[in-house]
Design a protein around this motif. Structure first.
Motif, PDB file in Angstrom:
ATOM      1  N   GLU A 103       0.891  -1.169   0.030  1.00 54.97           N
ATOM      2  CA  GLU A 103       0.035   0.060   0.015  1.00 54.97           C
ATOM      3  C   GLU A 103       0.806   1.307   0.207  1.00 54.97           C
ATOM      4  O   GLU A 103       1.639   1.358   0.878  1.00 54.97           O
ATOM      5  N   PHE A 104       0.710   2.194  -0.850  1.00 49.75           N
ATOM      6  CA  PHE A 104       1.322   3.480  -1.001  1.00 49.75           C
ATOM      7  C   PHE A 104       0.008   4.441  -0.304  1.00 49.75           C
ATOM      8  O   PHE A 104      -0.967   4.457  -0.776  1.00 49.75           O
ATOM      9  N   PHE A 105       0.466   5.179   0.730  1.00 46.47           N
ATOM     10  CA  PHE A 105      -0.422   6.001   1.443  1.00 46.47           C
ATOM     11  C   PHE A 105       0.200   7.395   2.037  1.00 46.47           C
ATOM     12  O   PHE A 105       1.336   7.209   2.088  1.00 46.47           O
ATOM     13  N   ILE A 138       2.046  12.832  -0.029  1.00 41.27           N
ATOM     14  CA  ILE A 138       1.759  13.734  -1.180  1.00 41.27           C
ATOM     15  C   ILE A 138       1.029  15.063  -0.754  1.00 41.27           C
ATOM     16  O   ILE A 138       0.844  15.793  -1.938  1.00 41.27           O
ATOM     17  N   LEU A 139       0.484  15.131   0.561  1.00 45.09           N
ATOM     18  CA  LEU A 139      -0.416  16.197   0.643  1.00 45.09           C
ATOM     19  C   LEU A 139       0.273  17.029   1.630  1.00 45.09           C
ATOM     20  O   LEU A 139      -0.366  17.807   2.424  1.00 45.09           O
ATOM     21  N   ALA A 219      -1.555   8.709  -6.825  1.00 47.45           N
ATOM     22  CA  ALA A 219      -2.698   8.697  -5.858  1.00 47.45           C
ATOM     23  C   ALA A 219      -2.450   7.934  -5.014  1.00 47.45           C
ATOM     24  O   ALA A 219      -1.730   6.904  -4.624  1.00 47.45           O
ATOM     25  N   THR A 220      -3.359   8.292  -3.628  1.00 47.80           N
ATOM     26  CA  THR A 220      -3.179   7.378  -2.532  1.00 47.80           C
ATOM     27  C   THR A 220      -4.786   7.370  -1.989  1.00 47.80           C
ATOM     28  O   THR A 220      -5.644   7.892  -2.340  1.00 47.80           O
ATOM     29  N   GLU A 231      -5.921   1.484  -7.747  1.00 49.89           N
ATOM     30  CA  GLU A 231      -6.130   2.696  -7.192  1.00 49.89           C
ATOM     31  C   GLU A 231      -7.344   2.824  -6.345  1.00 49.89           C
ATOM     32  O   GLU A 231      -8.543   2.452  -6.694  1.00 49.89           O
ATOM     33  N   GLY A 232      -7.419   3.741  -5.351  1.00 51.53           N
ATOM     34  CA  GLY A 232      -8.643   3.944  -4.571  1.00 51.53           C
ATOM     35  C   GLY A 232      -8.555   3.276  -3.303  1.00 51.53           C
ATOM     36  O   GLY A 232      -8.077   2.410  -2.947  1.00 51.53           O
ATOM     37  N   ALA A 233      -9.883   3.691  -2.621  1.00 46.23           N
ATOM     38  CA  ALA A 233     -10.202   3.283  -1.226  1.00 46.23           C
ATOM     39  C   ALA A 233     -11.119   1.793  -1.705  1.00 46.23           C
ATOM     40  O   ALA A 233     -12.268   1.723  -1.652  1.00 46.23           O
TER      41      ALA A 233
END
Length: 249
Positions: A103-105, A138-139, A219-220, A231-233
């Protein structure tokens, strides 16, 4: 959008031009009247069948998405060691599991927070899953600070507890907030702050960013399950299906 428009235009012109060629004409040899007639045919057809534009765009988007997925699958194969075996990436679940989930988060990502509890449930229920955590802030600076603290917590043996607490936190991160969360999960806040300056912390995060760029991940959360990039939840049941597919069952 330019790519979509160009491809759509090519598709729309293909049929009329083919008809012209069958009639013994070439695009270079068309008269102005012939070109005008072809344009009118296309114009009238689109007015009568506007859904063709939507269908063409959808088909092109699906083709581009599949092309990206195929490219990412190949890139996953080329970068398996960095993805699955980087000693700087914390591992949860079964270290010897038969399926690895990466997981990339980002700790400030609301979608990452939404999947944190289901992921924990997954590794509790499925003892064959090995979960590799890729800190990918990234945020903004708050995200970077939280990731540095999380990696620093590995030295005190409480990464997973701290990770979950950071995910559950609502609001911004600064050093005081992070130290408060650390104390609640049994970490030594002063040691944590000192360890955040360790010479392996920033390089580990930079390596994750470089790997994400190589894999075209922006994206995370983003998951790698088997050779698939998702990608995505992702809902828990879909994660289970992807794991089942990775097992080949």
């Amino acid at each position: 959008m330019k790519t979509l428009f160009s491809a759509l235009l090519a598709l729309l012109l293909m049929a009329p031009l083919a008809s012209a060629q069958e009639a013994g004409m070439t695009p270079d040899g068309m008269t102005g009247a012939q070109k005008t007639e072809i344009e009118k045919i296309v114009h009238d057809y689109l007015l009568k069948n506007p859904e063709v534009i939507r269908e063409a765009i959808q088909a092109l988007q699906a083709k581009e998405e599949q092309s990206k997925a195929d490219a990412q699958t190949e890139l996953v194969a080329r970068n398996k060691d960095a993805l699955f075996n980087d000693p700087a990436s914390p591992v949860d679940g079964n270290p010897m599991g038969d399926v690895t989930v990466v997981e990339f988060f980002d700790y400030r990502c609301p979608y990452c927070k939404a999947v944190a509890a289901p992921l924990q449930k997954l590794i509790e229920e499925d003892k064959g899953v090995r979960l590799v955590m890729k800190e990918f802030p990234i945020l903004g600076q708050d995200s970077i600070l939280a990731s540095q603290a999380a990696l620093a917590s590995v030295g005190q043996g409480k990464y997973w507890e701290f990770h979950q607490a950071l995910m559950e936190h609502k609001g911004q991160f600064d050093m005081e907030v992070i130290k408060g969360i650390a104390a609640k999960v049994g970490l030594d806040p002063a040691k944590l702050e000192a360890d955040m300056q360790g010479d392996k912390i920033k390089p580990a995060i930079s390596a994750n960013h470089a790997l994400a760029k190589t894999l075209d991940i922006g994206a995370t959360p983003t998951f790698i399950i088997g050779d698939q990039v998702v990608e995505g939840a992702v809902p828990l049941e879909q994660l289970k299906e992807l794991i089942k597919k990775a097992r080949g069952s």
